[in-house]
Design a protein around this motif. Structure first.
Motif, PDB file in Angstrom:
ATOM      1  N   ILE A   1      25.063  34.305  50.439  1.00 55.72           N
ATOM      2  CA  ILE A   1      25.162  33.969  51.858  1.00 55.72           C
ATOM      3  C   ILE A   1      26.410  34.653  52.414  1.00 55.72           C
ATOM      4  O   ILE A   1      27.445  34.692  51.738  1.00 55.72           O
ATOM      5  CB  ILE A   1      25.260  32.434  52.045  1.00 55.72           C
ATOM      6  N   PRO A   2      26.347  35.243  53.627  1.00 53.40           N
ATOM      7  CA  PRO A   2      27.543  35.868  54.204  1.00 53.40           C
ATOM      8  C   PRO A   2      28.744  34.924  54.145  1.00 53.40           C
ATOM      9  O   PRO A   2      28.639  33.761  54.551  1.00 53.40           O
ATOM     10  CB  PRO A   2      27.123  36.168  55.644  1.00 53.40           C
ATOM     11  N   THR A   3      29.863  35.441  53.642  1.00 56.45           N
ATOM     12  CA  THR A   3      30.986  34.557  53.311  1.00 56.45           C
ATOM     13  C   THR A   3      32.316  35.100  53.807  1.00 56.45           C
ATOM     14  O   THR A   3      32.610  36.301  53.670  1.00 56.45           O
ATOM     15  CB  THR A   3      31.062  34.361  51.784  1.00 56.45           C
ATOM     16  N   ILE A   4      33.116  34.182  54.355  1.00 56.72           N
ATOM     17  CA  ILE A   4      34.536  34.428  54.646  1.00 56.72           C
ATOM     18  C   ILE A   4      35.329  33.676  53.594  1.00 56.72           C
ATOM     19  O   ILE A   4      35.073  32.498  53.337  1.00 56.72           O
ATOM     20  CB  ILE A   4      34.909  33.906  56.044  1.00 56.72           C
ATOM     21  N   GLN A   5      36.284  34.336  52.968  1.00 59.74           N
ATOM     22  CA  GLN A   5      37.164  33.672  52.005  1.00 59.74           C
ATOM     23  C   GLN A   5      38.594  33.775  52.501  1.00 59.74           C
ATOM     24  O   GLN A   5      39.078  34.872  52.808  1.00 59.74           O
ATOM     25  CB  GLN A   5      37.062  34.299  50.614  1.00 59.74           C
ATOM     26  N   ILE A   6      39.276  32.627  52.573  1.00 62.94           N
ATOM     27  CA  ILE A   6      40.652  32.577  53.085  1.00 62.94           C
ATOM     28  C   ILE A   6      41.553  32.023  51.996  1.00 62.94           C
ATOM     29  O   ILE A   6      41.285  30.952  51.447  1.00 62.94           O
ATOM     30  CB  ILE A   6      40.730  31.706  54.352  1.00 62.94           C
ATOM     31  N   ASP A   7      42.628  32.749  51.665  1.00 61.18           N
ATOM     32  CA  ASP A   7      43.528  32.303  50.599  1.00 61.18           C
ATOM     33  C   ASP A   7      44.904  32.885  50.811  1.00 61.18           C
ATOM     34  O   ASP A   7      45.061  33.976  51.383  1.00 61.18           O
ATOM     35  CB  ASP A   7      42.990  32.738  49.229  1.00 61.18           C
ATOM     36  N   PHE A   8      45.922  32.128  50.329  1.00 59.68           N
ATOM     37  CA  PHE A   8      47.310  32.601  50.419  1.00 59.68           C
ATOM     38  C   PHE A   8      47.602  33.709  49.423  1.00 59.68           C
ATOM     39  O   PHE A   8      48.582  34.448  49.557  1.00 59.68           O
ATOM     40  CB  PHE A   8      48.277  31.444  50.177  1.00 59.68           C
ATOM     41  N   ASP A   9      46.771  33.833  48.385  1.00 58.95           N
ATOM     42  CA  ASP A   9      47.000  34.772  47.294  1.00 58.95           C
ATOM     43  C   ASP A   9      46.016  35.933  47.411  1.00 58.95           C
ATOM     44  O   ASP A   9      44.805  35.744  47.248  1.00 58.95           O
ATOM     45  CB  ASP A   9      46.821  34.068  45.957  1.00 58.95           C
ATOM     46  N   PRO A  10      46.474  37.152  47.689  1.00 56.54           N
ATOM     47  CA  PRO A  10      45.529  38.269  47.847  1.00 56.54           C
ATOM     48  C   PRO A  10      44.730  38.562  46.586  1.00 56.54           C
ATOM     49  O   PRO A  10      43.610  39.071  46.667  1.00 56.54           O
ATOM     50  CB  PRO A  10      46.440  39.441  48.231  1.00 56.54           C
ATOM     51  N   LEU A  11      45.277  38.254  45.417  1.00 53.57           N
ATOM     52  CA  LEU A  11      44.543  38.504  44.179  1.00 53.57           C
ATOM     53  C   LEU A  11      43.381  37.541  43.992  1.00 53.57           C
ATOM     54  O   LEU A  11      42.453  37.813  43.219  1.00 53.57           O
ATOM     55  CB  LEU A  11      45.487  38.423  42.977  1.00 53.57           C
ATOM     56  N   ALA A  12      43.417  36.387  44.670  1.00 51.86           N
ATOM     57  CA  ALA A  12      42.307  35.438  44.583  1.00 51.86           C
ATOM     58  C   ALA A  12      41.126  35.861  45.442  1.00 51.86           C
ATOM     59  O   ALA A  12      40.002  35.399  45.239  1.00 51.86           O
ATOM     60  CB  ALA A  12      42.779  34.051  45.006  1.00 51.86           C
ATOM     61  N   LEU A  13      41.367  36.749  46.393  1.00 48.85           N
ATOM     62  CA  LEU A  13      40.298  37.205  47.284  1.00 48.85           C
ATOM     63  C   LEU A  13      39.379  38.171  46.561  1.00 48.85           C
ATOM     64  O   LEU A  13      39.834  39.106  45.893  1.00 48.85           O
ATOM     65  CB  LEU A  13      40.901  37.871  48.519  1.00 48.85           C
ATOM     66  N   SER A  14      38.073  37.932  46.684  1.00 48.77           N
ATOM     67  CA  SER A  14      37.063  38.795  46.040  1.00 48.77           C
ATOM     68  C   SER A  14      37.319  38.941  44.542  1.00 48.77           C
ATOM     69  O   SER A  14      37.073  40.002  43.960  1.00 48.77           O
ATOM     70  CB  SER A  14      37.033  40.181  46.698  1.00 48.77           C
ATOM     71  N   LYS A  15      37.800  37.882  43.919  1.00 47.52           N
ATOM     72  CA  LYS A  15      38.200  37.957  42.510  1.00 47.52           C
ATOM     73  C   LYS A  15      37.018  38.187  41.587  1.00 47.52           C
ATOM     74  O   LYS A  15      37.115  38.949  40.616  1.00 47.52           O
ATOM     75  CB  LYS A  15      38.921  36.666  42.126  1.00 47.52           C
ATOM     76  N   PHE A  16      35.881  37.538  41.856  1.00 44.89           N
ATOM     77  CA  PHE A  16      34.746  37.616  40.943  1.00 44.89           C
ATOM     78  C   PHE A  16      33.595  38.464  41.494  1.00 44.89           C
ATOM     79  O   PHE A  16      32.728  38.884  40.739  1.00 44.89           O
ATOM     80  CB  PHE A  16      34.241  36.203  40.617  1.00 44.89           C
TER      81      PHE A  16
END
Length: 648
Positions: free
Chosen positions: A400-415
């Motif tokens: 499903i189209p997803t927005i991911q918001i996180d304080f840690d850039p390495l956690a974004l699009s991690k998997f």
């Protein structure tokens, strides 16, 4: 000027030290060896100068006092070693009214040590809760913490196993976002802390590990309890240093704590034995965090924010998923969800971050989740995920189209690839989204649908509540009782196993906060975590631990810690005499069920023997009354429920 002599009573009755015997005694900080030889009571320094053997544990043989460690001889009255020019110090003695007194010169005022400097710096930086065990290689730093505690600046909790210390400190960090410390001796005491430190590391909880160490000169020589702790902690600690005599000691402690806070990770300092009691270097002073920390409210890049706003504007049925990383930002997220009519669901680790009775609250996703959460996720045309990692246990879909918001850039699009990854501090980003979308969305109000789905699930739970195979109480019955009786603002610490799955699925949250071993998934977490939670909130909130028999047995001795420090922790213990989750996995993998049966004590009797309240329940009919009694008890209490491993 001669020092003033002070007399100390060291023995109430001289008859308690017969002729030819020795014993140990204390006069303030001076440890003595008392001897009775040839009709005379004498007092010698208790420490043999060769290997530090306790002379008061020795014996008089052939007219000489023999050290119990290596057999060196001293005269029982003079302290001299016959034939040698060494010996031990002696002290004046007198007998009055049958009691023995020893004269000791008044002690000089305490001279501040490196340990004092670093302990005060630690307190100044806000690390005021320490869980640990005092031992031979950390005595100098322990004494410095004692002085801080006597001034009311620090609380030290002496635990029974160092693994419990690190779990407690990890839980404290998860609950508050601030570090507590765990404390251990060299060698095995330090290595015992590894599991809890890894728990903190993978769940991004700040934590400070403090370890004693053998003298630097013997590291690498095979000395007793000698482990190179800087090497040993290399994999788990983000900041990892040995204190040296030439270190900038206040700066070193401040930097360690700063790394723990900003990196949300493990910091480790080790203190070699010869360093701990060195006097403070000239002109050195304790450090503080003043001017050393930057505000962390970082806004996202405008490009990412614009992409997120565009995707929201296209959406008719957005859904919000929150992970543990969003736990300190929930009021803003819930307000945002209400403004766009978005159902909110959580990962298991984030259970309770929105109440299940909130009109948009949908419960938990994934293996421990509710059909409500999974239904609304899969019905959504867009997902906005705050502070979650998308690991396989979260249950978040990737189609499903997803927005991911996180304080840690390495956690974004991690998997996997994310449609719109947004790097920014969550509360700032939520505020910008809300402003950017105000009056510009056209979403379907899902509140009635949420209520309908909850009604379906509650009807299903009511059917399951009737199940009874005659093999014990069902897990759903336990959590149904907890739903009715648990204080609405309790902190609930969950263990690993079927008890946790049932908690996630059946317990309905209100204002509760949940703590668990998330990515590490370590059994035994719940009870030590409850100690850390209590250290964080005191008596302002009830603390409840939920564990299975397998998990509680890992650290069951910590019940005595809770009694000692009057921690009013309530343990709900599901006892099915089996590692039920592992048996289930063996069956699922088409293996034989093997080595998962458990031989247990009567845990409620054990609780009572420790000084806590213990109640055992074997029938569902007795569950509510027993749970009321346990929750109302003024002090630590355990409800042991004999459960059916098949009804989870």
């Amino acid at each position: 000027m001669a020092k003033k002599m002070k007399w100390h009573k060291v023995l109430d009755d001289v008859k308690d030290l017969p002729e030819g015997r020795v014993m140990s005694a204390n006069a303030e900080h001076q440890v003595l060896c008392l001897t009775h030889f040839e009709g005379k009571i004498s007092a010698l320094d208790n420490r043999c100068p060769h290997q530090g053997g306790p002379l008061g544990e020795g014996s008089i043989e052939n007219g000489l006092l023999r050290c119990p460690w290596h057999g060196w001889d001293y005269h029982p009255c003079t302290g001299l070693a016959p034939g040698y020019d060494d010996g031990v110090e002696t002290f004046l003695t007198k007998v009055e009214d049958g009691a023995v007194f020893v004269g000791i010169e008044e002690e000089a005022p305490h001279e501040a040590t490196i340990s004092d400097l670093m302990a005060e710096t630690m307190v100044n930086w806000g690390v005021t809760k320490v869980f640990g065990m005092v031992g031979h290689s950390n005595l100098g730093f322990a004494d410095a913490m004692r002085r801080q505690e006597e001034q009311g600046k620090l609380n030290f909790y002496g635990i029974r196993h160092e693994g419990a210390a690190s779990f407690a400190a990890s839980a404290y960090g998860k609950l508050t976002g601030k570090p507590a410390a765990c404390f251990a001796i060299a060698g095995p005491g330090s290595t015992n802390m590894f599991t809890g430190l890894w728990d903190a590391k993978v769940d991004r909880a700040p934590i400070l590990a403090l370890t004693g160490q053998v003298a630097t000169q013997v590291i690498g020589t095979g000395n007793f309890q000698e482990v190179d702790l800087v090497k040993a902690f290399g994999a788990v600690a983000e900041f990892n240093h040995a204190t040296q005599s030439s270190s900038k000691h206040a700066e070193l402690m401040g930097t360690a704590i700063k790394h723990a806070i900003l990196k949300r990770d493990v910091s480790h300092l080790t203190f070699p034995d010869e360093v701990q009691e060195l006097p403070v270097p000239e002109n050195a002073s304790p450090g503080t965090p003043d001017g050393r920390m930057t505000p962390l409210q970082i806004a996202p890049p405008q490009e990412s924010l614009d992409e997120a706003i565009t995707l929201f504007k296209k959406s008719k049925k957005p859904a919000i998923i929150v992970g543990h990383g969003a736990r300190f930002n929930m009021p803003a997220i819930i307000e945002f969800a209400e403004s766009i009519n978005a159902p909110v669901m959580t990962t298991f680790k984030a259970k309770g971050q929105i109440a299940d009775n909130h009109p948009l609250g949908c419960g938990v996703l994934g293996r421990s989740g509710t059909p409500i959460a999974s239904w609304f996720m899969n019905e959504a045309d867009m997902l906005c995920v705050f502070g979650a990692s998308f690991s396989n246990h979260t249950g978040i879909t990737d189609h499903i189209p997803t927005i991911q918001i996180d304080f840690d850039p390495l956690a974004l699009s991690k998997f996997h690839k994310i449609d719109v990854p947004v790097w920014g501090e969550i509360s700032v980003t939520v505020d910008l989204l809300k402003k950017g979308l105000s009056g510009k969305t056209d979403t379907v109000d899902r509140r009635d649908e949420v209520a309908k789905r909850w009604a379906i699930w509650k009807s299903e739970k009511a059917k399951r509540l009737l199940e009874d195979q005659g093999k014990g109480v069902s897990s759903i019955a336990v959590f149904d009782a907890m739903n009715k009786l648990t204080p609405a603002n309790a902190v609930i610490c969950a263990d690993v196993g079927n008890n946790a799955y049932s908690l996630g699925r059946y317990f309905e949250t209100k204002e509760h906060t949940f703590l668990m071993s998330g990515y590490l998934g370590s059994i035994g977490f719940a009870f030590p975590a409850a100690m850390g939670a209590w250290a964080a909130v005191g008596d302002s909130r009830p603390i409840i631990a939920v564990a299975g028999d397998g998990g509680f047995c890992q650290y069951l001795a910590e019940l005595t810690t809770a009694v000692k420090y009057k921690m009013p922790i309530k343990l709900i213990l599901l006892n099915n005499s089996e590692l039920g989750k592992i048996s289930k996995e063996q069956r699922a993998g088409e293996f034989d069920v093997w080595a998962t049966e458990l031989h247990n004590p009567n845990f409620s009797d054990y609780a009572n023997s420790c000084g806590a309240l213990g109640i055992r329940v074997e029938s569902k009919d007795d569950l509510a009354d027993a749970m009321k009694q346990v929750i109302a008890h003024d002090g630590p209490a355990m409800l042991e429920v004999m459960t059916d491993v098949g009804l989870i």
